[in-house]
Enzyme design. Structure first.
Site, PDB file in Angstrom:
ATOM      1  N   SER A 135       4.806  -1.017  -2.517  1.00 20.87           N
ATOM      2  CA  SER A 135       4.859  -0.089  -1.552  1.00 20.87           C
ATOM      3  C   SER A 135       4.690  -0.581  -0.332  1.00 20.87           C
ATOM      4  O   SER A 135       3.218  -0.986  -0.013  1.00 20.87           O
ATOM      5  CB  SER A 135       4.856   1.594  -1.600  1.00 20.87           C
ATOM      6  OG  SER A 135       4.590   2.600  -0.343  1.00 20.87           O
ATOM      7  N   LYS A 161       9.159  -2.257  -1.703  1.00 19.13           N
ATOM      8  CA  LYS A 161       9.723  -0.903  -1.167  1.00 19.13           C
ATOM      9  C   LYS A 161       9.152  -0.420   0.224  1.00 19.13           C
ATOM     10  O   LYS A 161       8.422  -0.761   0.365  1.00 19.13           O
ATOM     11  CB  LYS A 161       8.995   0.509  -2.124  1.00 19.13           C
ATOM     12  CG  LYS A 161       9.128   1.152  -1.672  1.00 19.13           C
ATOM     13  CD  LYS A 161       8.171   3.031  -2.437  1.00 19.13           C
ATOM     14  CE  LYS A 161       7.577   3.551  -2.127  1.00 19.13           C
ATOM     15  NZ  LYS A 161       6.662   4.735  -3.155  1.00 19.13           N
ATOM     16  N   LYS A 163       8.783   1.548   3.617  1.00 12.84           N
ATOM     17  CA  LYS A 163       8.771   2.872   4.013  1.00 12.84           C
ATOM     18  C   LYS A 163       9.435   2.972   5.189  1.00 12.84           C
ATOM     19  O   LYS A 163       9.529   2.038   5.838  1.00 12.84           O
ATOM     20  CB  LYS A 163       7.416   3.009   4.412  1.00 12.84           C
ATOM     21  CG  LYS A 163       6.115   3.350   2.954  1.00 12.84           C
ATOM     22  CD  LYS A 163       6.817   4.697   2.583  1.00 12.84           C
ATOM     23  CE  LYS A 163       5.383   5.088   1.449  1.00 12.84           C
ATOM     24  NZ  LYS A 163       5.435   5.953   0.355  1.00 12.84           N
ATOM     25  N   ASP A 188      11.128   4.256   0.429  1.00 10.06           N
ATOM     26  CA  ASP A 188      10.870   5.291   0.917  1.00 10.06           C
ATOM     27  C   ASP A 188      10.828   6.421   2.137  1.00 10.06           C
ATOM     28  O   ASP A 188       9.821   6.367   3.242  1.00 10.06           O
ATOM     29  CB  ASP A 188       9.335   5.723  -0.146  1.00 10.06           C
ATOM     30  CG  ASP A 188       8.985   6.821  -0.490  1.00 10.06           C
ATOM     31  OD1 ASP A 188       9.535   8.033  -0.107  1.00 10.06           O
ATOM     32  OD2 ASP A 188       7.816   6.630  -0.877  1.00 10.06           O
ATOM     33  N   GLU A 213      13.513   7.193  -1.835  1.00  6.55           N
ATOM     34  CA  GLU A 213      12.881   8.551  -2.336  1.00  6.55           C
ATOM     35  C   GLU A 213      13.387   9.036  -1.266  1.00  6.55           C
ATOM     36  O   GLU A 213      12.450   8.889  -0.545  1.00  6.55           O
ATOM     37  CB  GLU A 213      11.871   7.250  -2.566  1.00  6.55           C
ATOM     38  CG  GLU A 213      10.687   8.057  -3.547  1.00  6.55           C
ATOM     39  CD  GLU A 213       9.344   6.489  -3.790  1.00  6.55           C
ATOM     40  OE1 GLU A 213       9.489   5.908  -3.706  1.00  6.55           O
ATOM     41  OE2 GLU A 213       7.969   7.467  -3.798  1.00  6.55           O
ATOM     42  N   ASP A 238      10.123  12.280  -5.622  1.00  5.65           N
ATOM     43  CA  ASP A 238       8.620  12.362  -5.701  1.00  5.65           C
ATOM     44  C   ASP A 238       8.161  13.608  -5.374  1.00  5.65           C
ATOM     45  O   ASP A 238       8.101  14.678  -6.312  1.00  5.65           O
ATOM     46  CB  ASP A 238       8.017  11.155  -4.528  1.00  5.65           C
ATOM     47  CG  ASP A 238       6.630  11.456  -4.667  1.00  5.65           C
ATOM     48  OD1 ASP A 238       5.728  11.746  -5.382  1.00  5.65           O
ATOM     49  OD2 ASP A 238       6.608  10.399  -4.024  1.00  5.65           O
ATOM     50  N   LYS A 262       3.896  11.217 -10.537  1.00  8.88           N
ATOM     51  CA  LYS A 262       2.720  10.951 -10.157  1.00  8.88           C
ATOM     52  C   LYS A 262       1.808  11.024 -10.988  1.00  8.88           C
ATOM     53  O   LYS A 262       1.440  12.948 -11.001  1.00  8.88           O
ATOM     54  CB  LYS A 262       1.912  10.787  -9.111  1.00  8.88           C
ATOM     55  CG  LYS A 262       2.550  10.140  -7.876  1.00  8.88           C
ATOM     56  CD  LYS A 262       2.636  10.393  -6.299  1.00  8.88           C
ATOM     57  CE  LYS A 262       3.463   9.078  -5.456  1.00  8.88           C
ATOM     58  NZ  LYS A 262       3.935   9.466  -3.877  1.00  8.88           N
ATOM     59  N   GLY A 290       1.877   5.640  -6.851  1.00 11.48           N
ATOM     60  CA  GLY A 290       1.078   5.190  -6.529  1.00 11.48           C
ATOM     61  C   GLY A 290       0.492   6.553  -5.493  1.00 11.48           C
ATOM     62  O   GLY A 290       1.425   6.431  -4.143  1.00 11.48           O
TER      63      GLY A 290
HETATM   64  O1  OSB Z   1       5.319   8.848  -1.012  1.00  9.26           O
HETATM   65  O2  OSB Z   1       4.786   6.726  -2.623  1.00  9.26           O
HETATM   66  C1  OSB Z   1       4.305   7.452  -1.550  1.00  9.26           C
HETATM   67  C2  OSB Z   1       1.235   6.660  -0.485  1.00  9.26           C
HETATM   68  C3  OSB Z   1       0.578   7.413  -0.266  1.00  9.26           C
HETATM   69  C4  OSB Z   1       0.929   9.113   0.119  1.00  9.26           C
HETATM   70  C5  OSB Z   1       2.448   8.946  -0.742  1.00  9.26           C
HETATM   71  C6  OSB Z   1       3.102   7.605  -0.918  1.00  9.26           C
HETATM   72  C7  OSB Z   1       2.350   6.141  -0.732  1.00  9.26           C
HETATM   73  C8  OSB Z   1       2.513   4.739  -1.528  1.00  9.26           C
HETATM   74  C9  OSB Z   1       1.973   4.460  -2.052  1.00  9.26           C
HETATM   75  O3  OSB Z   1       4.353   4.474  -1.663  1.00  9.26           O
HETATM   76  C10 OSB Z   1       1.463   3.191  -3.291  1.00  9.26           C
HETATM   77  C11 OSB Z   1       0.577   2.231  -3.585  1.00  9.26           C
HETATM   78  O4  OSB Z   1      -0.610   3.307  -3.601  1.00  9.26           O
HETATM   79  O5  OSB Z   1       0.399   1.504  -3.038  1.00  9.26           O
HETATM   80 MG    MG Z   2       6.518   8.484  -2.552  1.00 10.57          MG
END
Ligand code: OSB
Ligand code: MG
Length: 378
Positions: A135, A161, A163, A188, A213, A238, A262, A290
């Site tokens: 991510s 992925k 953001k 995401d 996402e 999510d 998660k 994550g």
């Molecule tokens: O939305 O998946 C998410 C990190 C913090 C809060 C929300 C998210 C995330 C990530 C990081 O996308 C994923 C990772 O731990 O590598």
């Molecule tokens: Mg997410």
């Protein structure tokens, strides 16, 4: 299994680089660890709440409060026959899934040590390697992002992925897609849009994304079904999915075609296992999300991801991407094929570095027997 003692700790760990999402940026992680002890063994769990209530409604401080006042006493005064009894003990407390997961997952770890089994096998998982993606946080400029994608693809990761947020979405995705035409790519939004943005979100359809996402509100299911019926890209939920009921409602009304599981968000291994089982029976792919975890949370994610429903690459990546020094040994490593070998030792299969944890600890509280049980007023 009598839980004799529970220790809560807050550790601080600095990320190697800030991680930016549509809801904010973080570099100094405050991480809650729960340790449960019985018969000379210790199980560890990680509370994955963020520092502020911007991903979901929990924070590390609310999780600490819930654990101290309600959750830890409920477990200390009971005699659960196994870790899957824990959700029942914690059920009188509404919500607060991440706080509950820290404790329940520690009990799962403890149970796997007592039975001398890898946690993955105690959970019913069968995979010996799990597929990994990464991510990537929102970057200041497209050049930096392209360089990061390049690096992670070269490292072997099977899915990238990105953001996104309003103003940092279509153009960013277009550039990455242009440079990597065949890449398994997803985005995401962390709830940055609303149904009124349908036309805008629909423009993502031309980029052949694996999924978008959580485009809409953090607690919404219904409006995602309205959106899904108008876009070609698969929606992955999510934030909105906090239990099996939410997952089945979302699948039944067509609010998503993929689910990110998660551990913290769904309250621990018991509920996570149920959700993946439900999805496996309905050809809904799930993958492990994550929360920028330390090694303890990562090890739990790896064990969870060995179950049959987890067919898409997750967000569980190498410790090195985030931390200079881990609190488990060895640290989590990813192969050149973008997989993590599932450890075969008992428990998490990684050693918890208690000395390192002590060095990082800024707050600690211990609980043993004779705490008050949950009192439900009225
Ligand atoms: O939305 O998946 C998410 C990190 C913090 C809060 C929300 C998210 C995330 C990530 C990081 O996308 C994923 C990772 O731990 O590598
Ligand atoms: Mg997410």
């Amino acid at each position: 299994m009598k839980i004799e003692r529970v220790v809560l700790r807050e550790i601080r760990m600095r990320l190697r680089a800030p991680f930016e999402t549509s809801f904010g940026s973080v570099q100094d992680r405050r991480i809650l660890l729960a340790q449960v002890q019985s018969e000379g063994l210790s199980g560890w769990g990680e509370g994955t709440a963020m520092e502020g209530p911007f991903y979901n409604s929990e924070t590390i401080d609310t999780a600490w409060l819930m654990l101290r006042e309600y959750l830890v006493p409920a477990v200390l005064n009971a005699d659960p026959s196994g870790p899957d009894d824990i959700p029942k003990l914690l059920a009188p407390v509404r919500g607060n899934e991440m706080a509950k997961a820290a404790l329940e997952n520690a009990v799962w770890h403890l149970a796997s040590l007592m039975r001398n089994l890898p946690l993955s096998r105690l959970l019913g998982g069968t995979m010996s390697a799990i597929p990994c993606g990464v991510s990537l946080g929102i970057q200041a400029d497209i050049g930096r992002l392209l360089a990061l994608v390049e690096k992670e693809v070269a490292a072997g990761y099977q899915r990238i992925k990105l953001k996104i947020k309003p103003g940092k979405d279509l153009d960013v995705v277009r550039e990455v897609r242009k440079r990597f035409p065949k890449l398994r790519l997803s985005v995401d939004a962390n709830s940055a849009y609303s149904l009124a943005d349908t036309g805008h979100i629909k423009r993502l359809d031309e980029f052949q994304l694996l999924m978008v996402e959580q485009p809409l509100e953090w607690d919404d299911i219904y409006f995602h079904s309205r959106l899904q019926s108008q876009i070609a890209t698969a929606i992955c939920l999510d934030e909105s999915i906090r239990n099996l009921r939410h997952a089945s409602a979302a699948v039944e009304i067509g609010a998503c075609r993929v689910i990110n599981v998660k551990l913290g968000r769904v309250g621990g291994h018991t509920e996570a296992s149920r959700i993946q089982e439900y999805c496996a029976g309905r050809a809904i792919p799930v993958w492990c999300g994550g929360m920028i975890e330390s090694g303890i949370g990562r090890a739990h994610n790896i064990a969870m991801s060995t179950q049959k429903g987890f067919i898409w690459p997750g967000d569980v990546s190498a410790s090195q991407r985030y931390w200079d020094e881990e609190i488990i040994e060895p640290e989590v490593q990813v192969t050149a094929q973008g997989t993590i070998h599932v450890p075969t030792g008992a428990g998490l299969g990684y050693q918890v570095r208690e000395r390192r944890i002590r060095q990082l600890t800024v707050r600690e509280e211990s609980f043993s027997g004779r705490s008050a049980p949950i009192s439900v007023p009225g």
